[in-house]
Design a protein around this motif. Structure first.
Motif, PDB file in Angstrom:
ATOM      1  N   LEU A   1     -33.785 -42.002  -2.300  1.00 17.56           N
ATOM      2  CA  LEU A   1     -32.436 -41.536  -1.881  1.00 17.56           C
ATOM      3  C   LEU A   1     -32.012 -42.082  -0.528  1.00 17.56           C
ATOM      4  N   ALA A   2     -32.861 -42.147   0.526  1.00 17.37           N
ATOM      5  CA  ALA A   2     -32.616 -42.634   1.818  1.00 17.37           C
ATOM      6  C   ALA A   2     -32.377 -44.094   1.869  1.00 17.37           C
ATOM      7  N   GLU A   3     -33.275 -44.761   0.797  1.00 14.01           N
ATOM      8  CA  GLU A   3     -32.804 -46.042   0.874  1.00 14.01           C
ATOM      9  C   GLU A   3     -31.441 -46.381   0.150  1.00 14.01           C
ATOM     10  N   GLY A   4     -31.116 -45.392  -0.715  1.00 12.29           N
ATOM     11  CA  GLY A   4     -29.780 -45.785  -1.066  1.00 12.29           C
ATOM     12  C   GLY A   4     -28.591 -45.620  -0.121  1.00 12.29           C
ATOM     13  N   ALA A   5     -28.825 -44.400   0.564  1.00 13.63           N
ATOM     14  CA  ALA A   5     -27.984 -44.278   1.910  1.00 13.63           C
ATOM     15  C   ALA A   5     -27.925 -45.441   2.685  1.00 13.63           C
ATOM     16  N   LEU A   6     -29.087 -46.097   2.892  1.00 11.89           N
ATOM     17  CA  LEU A   6     -29.184 -47.335   3.804  1.00 11.89           C
ATOM     18  C   LEU A   6     -28.346 -48.283   3.207  1.00 11.89           C
ATOM     19  N   PHE A   7     -28.441 -48.560   2.085  1.00 13.90           N
ATOM     20  CA  PHE A   7     -27.729 -49.745   1.463  1.00 13.90           C
ATOM     21  C   PHE A   7     -26.319 -49.363   1.340  1.00 13.90           C
ATOM     22  N   VAL A   8     -25.678 -48.151   1.465  1.00 18.73           N
ATOM     23  CA  VAL A   8     -24.357 -47.881   1.556  1.00 18.73           C
ATOM     24  C   VAL A   8     -23.865 -48.227   2.962  1.00 18.73           C
ATOM     25  N   SER A   9     -24.878 -47.998   4.053  1.00 19.11           N
ATOM     26  CA  SER A   9     -24.533 -48.181   5.239  1.00 19.11           C
ATOM     27  C   SER A   9     -24.540 -49.687   5.756  1.00 19.11           C
ATOM     28  N   LYS A  10     -25.462 -50.494   4.873  1.00 14.59           N
ATOM     29  CA  LYS A  10     -25.230 -51.877   5.220  1.00 14.59           C
ATOM     30  C   LYS A  10     -23.959 -52.666   4.519  1.00 14.59           C
ATOM     31  N   ARG A  11     -23.519 -52.004   3.785  1.00 14.73           N
ATOM     32  CA  ARG A  11     -22.362 -52.400   2.932  1.00 14.73           C
ATOM     33  C   ARG A  11     -21.102 -52.169   3.693  1.00 14.73           C
ATOM     34  N   SER A  12     -21.044 -51.116   4.745  1.00 13.76           N
ATOM     35  CA  SER A  12     -19.875 -50.731   5.129  1.00 13.76           C
ATOM     36  C   SER A  12     -19.525 -51.720   6.442  1.00 13.76           C
TER      37      SER A  12
ATOM     38  N   ILE B   1     -35.343 -40.489   7.539  1.00 12.70           N
ATOM     39  CA  ILE B   1     -34.148 -41.486   7.974  1.00 12.70           C
ATOM     40  C   ILE B   1     -34.791 -42.960   8.148  1.00 12.70           C
ATOM     41  N   LEU B   2     -34.067 -43.706   7.647  1.00 12.24           N
ATOM     42  CA  LEU B   2     -34.252 -45.370   7.439  1.00 12.24           C
ATOM     43  C   LEU B   2     -33.387 -46.064   8.366  1.00 12.24           C
ATOM     44  N   PHE B   3     -33.860 -46.827   9.239  1.00 10.87           N
ATOM     45  CA  PHE B   3     -33.009 -47.867  10.167  1.00 10.87           C
ATOM     46  C   PHE B   3     -33.381 -49.287   9.732  1.00 10.87           C
ATOM     47  N   GLU B   4     -32.546 -50.279   9.665  1.00  9.65           N
ATOM     48  CA  GLU B   4     -32.785 -51.497   9.537  1.00  9.65           C
ATOM     49  C   GLU B   4     -31.938 -52.397  10.659  1.00  9.65           C
ATOM     50  N   VAL B   5     -32.786 -53.120  11.191  1.00  5.03           N
ATOM     51  CA  VAL B   5     -32.155 -54.202  12.208  1.00  5.03           C
ATOM     52  C   VAL B   5     -31.520 -55.215  11.541  1.00  5.03           C
ATOM     53  N   GLU B   6     -30.084 -55.464  11.890  1.00  2.00           N
ATOM     54  CA  GLU B   6     -29.312 -56.417  11.438  1.00  2.00           C
ATOM     55  C   GLU B   6     -29.858 -57.739  11.936  1.00  2.00           C
ATOM     56  N   ASN B   7     -29.615 -58.627  11.253  1.00  6.97           N
ATOM     57  CA  ASN B   7     -29.636 -60.117  11.280  1.00  6.97           C
ATOM     58  C   ASN B   7     -30.931 -60.520  12.152  1.00  6.97           C
ATOM     59  N   LEU B   8     -31.995 -59.880  12.135  1.00  2.00           N
ATOM     60  CA  LEU B   8     -33.381 -60.052  12.841  1.00  2.00           C
ATOM     61  C   LEU B   8     -33.903 -61.712  12.343  1.00  2.00           C
ATOM     62  N   ARG B   9     -33.726 -62.369  11.289  1.00  5.49           N
ATOM     63  CA  ARG B   9     -34.296 -63.422  10.946  1.00  5.49           C
ATOM     64  C   ARG B   9     -33.372 -64.520  11.841  1.00  5.49           C
ATOM     65  N   SER B  10     -32.019 -64.201  11.874  1.00  9.75           N
ATOM     66  CA  SER B  10     -31.170 -65.091  12.778  1.00  9.75           C
ATOM     67  C   SER B  10     -31.578 -64.905  14.161  1.00  9.75           C
ATOM     68  N   ILE B  11     -31.557 -63.720  14.702  1.00  5.62           N
ATOM     69  CA  ILE B  11     -32.141 -63.844  16.249  1.00  5.62           C
ATOM     70  C   ILE B  11     -33.360 -64.474  16.320  1.00  5.62           C
ATOM     71  N   ASN B  12     -34.475 -64.425  15.543  1.00  4.57           N
ATOM     72  CA  ASN B  12     -35.440 -65.143  15.825  1.00  4.57           C
ATOM     73  C   ASN B  12     -35.329 -66.336  15.854  1.00  4.57           C
ATOM     74  N   ASP B  13     -34.451 -66.948  14.659  1.00  2.00           N
ATOM     75  CA  ASP B  13     -34.385 -68.604  14.696  1.00  2.00           C
ATOM     76  C   ASP B  13     -33.504 -68.966  15.874  1.00  2.00           C
ATOM     77  N   LEU B  14     -32.407 -67.879  16.373  1.00  2.00           N
ATOM     78  CA  LEU B  14     -31.791 -68.528  17.716  1.00  2.00           C
ATOM     79  C   LEU B  14     -32.426 -68.462  18.923  1.00  2.00           C
ATOM     80  N   PHE B  15     -33.322 -67.264  19.179  1.00  3.33           N
ATOM     81  CA  PHE B  15     -33.837 -67.166  20.474  1.00  3.33           C
ATOM     82  C   PHE B  15     -35.234 -67.354  20.559  1.00  3.33           C
TER      83      PHE B  15
END
Length: 611
Positions: free
Chosen positions: A316-327, A208-222
């Motif tokens: 394959l897990a990266e491909g599934a992660l990619f689909v998740s990010k696009r949803s 299972i691969l997890f990616e935290v969304e908008n981490l760069r923006s969160i670092n910049d903001l907070f």
């Protein structure tokens, strides 16, 4: 592990004490028997590296022991000060309250390197103390005891040093295996352990691969300290939600991985695991009291059903992660055959530079029209990858590439140069008043030379001017501090005559704050609001508010994603000046620029019921 090393050290110390006690006991017996000594005391001393060894004697502390200890202390003190001090001393000792009947010989035990091993106190009858044979035998025994004590002390020192070295080695191994920020395994350790688990077991597992969304923006903001705390909570929430047997690692700045063992019928179980992880992260990060935290995308692939080796399973897990990010909702996705024909990020990254050199990545142009007159006002430059095998790839298909500063800047420069040449090919009579909007990244704006590089492209066409250039940035790019390099670059571009457009306005973190503090000339209403404004009073009110704001300021508004005549009519009724979308034209290659210059017949569009 720390308890183990402590236990080993204690055991070694106990063995050392036992060995010293044996030497002391044997030496005292030998001296007593060979010299006819009335009493013998041997006080051993540990090495200076580890301090004195205080040997616990079974009997009470006797007068002779006090004499030997005091002699040893005096010797060490005088030696430390550089004073001359004898290594042996003879003194009278009282027996039954009578002086002079016995004598005590005190001797310092030295090894071959003149290291102090201890002191010896021997009580002999007065007549025997000064005899040559007794003195010679005492010298020989003292030398032998010194050698034995030195040997056991050296052995103990080496053993302690070995234990300390093993402890340091174990600590370093843990440090190389563990990410210090999150406590999860490092990428290398995670990969090694997962490969081993897959090799040693034929049981089903999910990567299972997890990616935290908008981490760069969160670092910049907070701030980065807040971002580090945030990542630590995400890692802890993942570990808490996963089984104890799971392997959890941090694979990159914003990406985590886990290998989870699966039961025989695992479909619903895997879905439950993904949901638990997502919910656990949301609950944990909610304690930080900040908006829009805890959002993650997730992708999973199953061993050995989907792939029989680590590399393929990861892709394959990266491909599934990619689909998740696009949803739209970022729901976790489990790989299935045919889930998405797009290449995975690793393949894209490997072939990017070659594609750029071969001119396979080209600018496409989406026309922007005046919604009052129907005239073409300019174009937004969009990247398209014309891959011979995979067809035309959209920007979302190769977004991972833009996480690399070199790739991002190289792409911007390539698209900018090619787009300006295509505009120049239209000629000054048709293109002099057209604008060209260039999407840039934070890496571009952090480049102090960006304005000069853009000037170089403009200089290649005499009649192109800075006033035709629009720099499109997202709110995320503006999350840094005002007066920082991004701010300074935008100010420099505006000073030269370019305009700055805030893209996807209303969807980011900063909101209206950027309008007063940052150099902004154009607001682009996000397609989300345009697409919903006919069905949602809130979204329509947002669009109306943005347009009302522009009427009382020097801001221009461009509506994105216009798809239907009804949306067009609504925007025209609100006096929206400009717009773009598939209703007018999709993004076009350079060969279609000339045709897009024809004015739009709004009456004809509005009369088409098929829309």
């Amino acid at each position: 592990m720390s308890d183990l090393w402590e236990s080993n050290a204690v055991e070694s110390g106990a063995a050392f004490q036992e060995e010293v006690s044996r030497i002391v006991e044997s030496a005292e017996t030998l001296i007593r028997d060979s010299l006819g000594a009335t009493d013998v005391v041997l006080i051993p001393r540990g090495s200076s590296k580890h301090g004195d060894v205080h040997l616990l004697r079974q009997s009470a502390f006797s007068e002779l022991e006090e004499t030997a200890t005091r002699f040893l202390d005096d010797y060490l003190i005088h030696r430390a000060t550089g004073a001359s001090v004898p290594i042996a001393k003879t003194m009278p000792h009282s027996v039954d309250q009578r002086q002079g009947r016995d004598q005590v010989i005190c001797r310092i035990l030295l090894d071959d390197d003149y290291g102090v091993c201890g002191s010896l106190a021997v009580r002999l009858p007065a007549g025997d103390a000064a005899t040559g044979p007794s003195s010679a035998r005492l010298d020989a025994i003292s030398a032998m005891v010194s050698t034995m004590l030195k040997s056991v002390t050296t052995s103990f020192e080496l053993e302690i040093e070995l234990i300390a070295a093993q402890r340091r080695s174990a600590r370093l191994e843990i440090q190389t295996r563990t990410d210090p920020l999150t406590g999860a395994q490092t990428l290398g350790a995670f990969e090694r352990e997962v490969r081993k688990r897959l090799h040693d077991s034929a049981e089903a597992c999910a990567l299972i691969l997890f990616e935290v969304e908008n981490l760069r923006s969160i670092n910049d903001l907070f701030g980065y300290q807040f971002g580090n705390t945030y990542l630590g909570l995400v890692a802890g929430a993942l570990s808490a939600a996963l089984p104890d047997t799971a392997i959890v690692g941090r694979l990159g700045g914003d990406q985590f991985g886990a290998l989870v063992e699966l039961p025989e019928h695992y479909n619903s179980y895997l879905g439950d695991v993904l949901s638990r992880c997502r919910d656990s992260i949301l609950r944990s990060t909610a304690t930080l009291g900040r908006p829009n935290l805890g959002r993650t995308s997730g992708g999973a692939a199953v061993y050995p059903n989907d792939a029989a080796n680590y590399d393929t399973l990861f892709e394959l897990a990266e491909g599934a992660l990619f689909v998740s990010k696009r949803s739209a909702r970022g729901l976790p996705t489990v790989f299935a055959p045919g889930i998405d024909p797009r290449p995975n990020p690793r393949e894209i990254t490997r072939s990017f530079k070659a594609a750029l050199a071969a001119n396979q990545i080209r600018p496409y142009f989406q026309p922007v029209y005046n919604l009052l007159t129907g005239e073409c006002a300019g174009f937004e430059v969009l990247a398209r990858w014309e891959d011979p095998e995979r067809g035309v790839l959209m920007p979302d298909d190769f977004i991972p590439i833009l996480n690399d500063p070199e790739n991002a800047e190289r792409l911007t420069q390539k698209l900018t140069g090619t787009a300006l040449k295509a505009l120049a090919d239209l000629g000054p009579h048709r293109a002099r008043n057209l604008t060209i909007a260039i999407n840039v990244t934070s890496f571009d704006l952090m480049n102090r030379e960006f304005a000069f590089e853009l000037q170089s492209h403009l200089s290649e066409v005499e009649w192109l001017s800075w006033s035709q250039i629009i720099i499109e940035v997202t709110e995320k790019i503006m999350l840094g501090a005002a007066e920082g390099q991004v701010f300074r670059t935008l100010e420099e571009l505006r000073r030269r005559g370019a305009r700055v457009a805030l893209d996807d306005f209303g969807t980011g973190y900063g909101g209206l704050r950027h309008l007063s503090g940052w150099p902004v000339d154009i607001l682009k209403i996000d397609r989300h609001f345009i697409g919903r404004m006919l069905d949602s009073d809130i979204d329509r009110a947002i669009v109306e508010s943005i347009l009302h704001l522009s009427e009382h300021s020097d801001l221009t508004v461009i509506a994105e994603g216009i798809e239907t005549p009804a949306q067009l009519r609504a925007l025209q009724s609100m006096n929206c000046a400009k717009g773009q979308g598939h209703l007018f034209a999709a993004a076009l290659p350079a060969s279609g620029l000339a045709d897009s210059l024809e004015s739009i017949d709004f009456d004809a569009l509005n009369s088409r019921d098929s829309w």
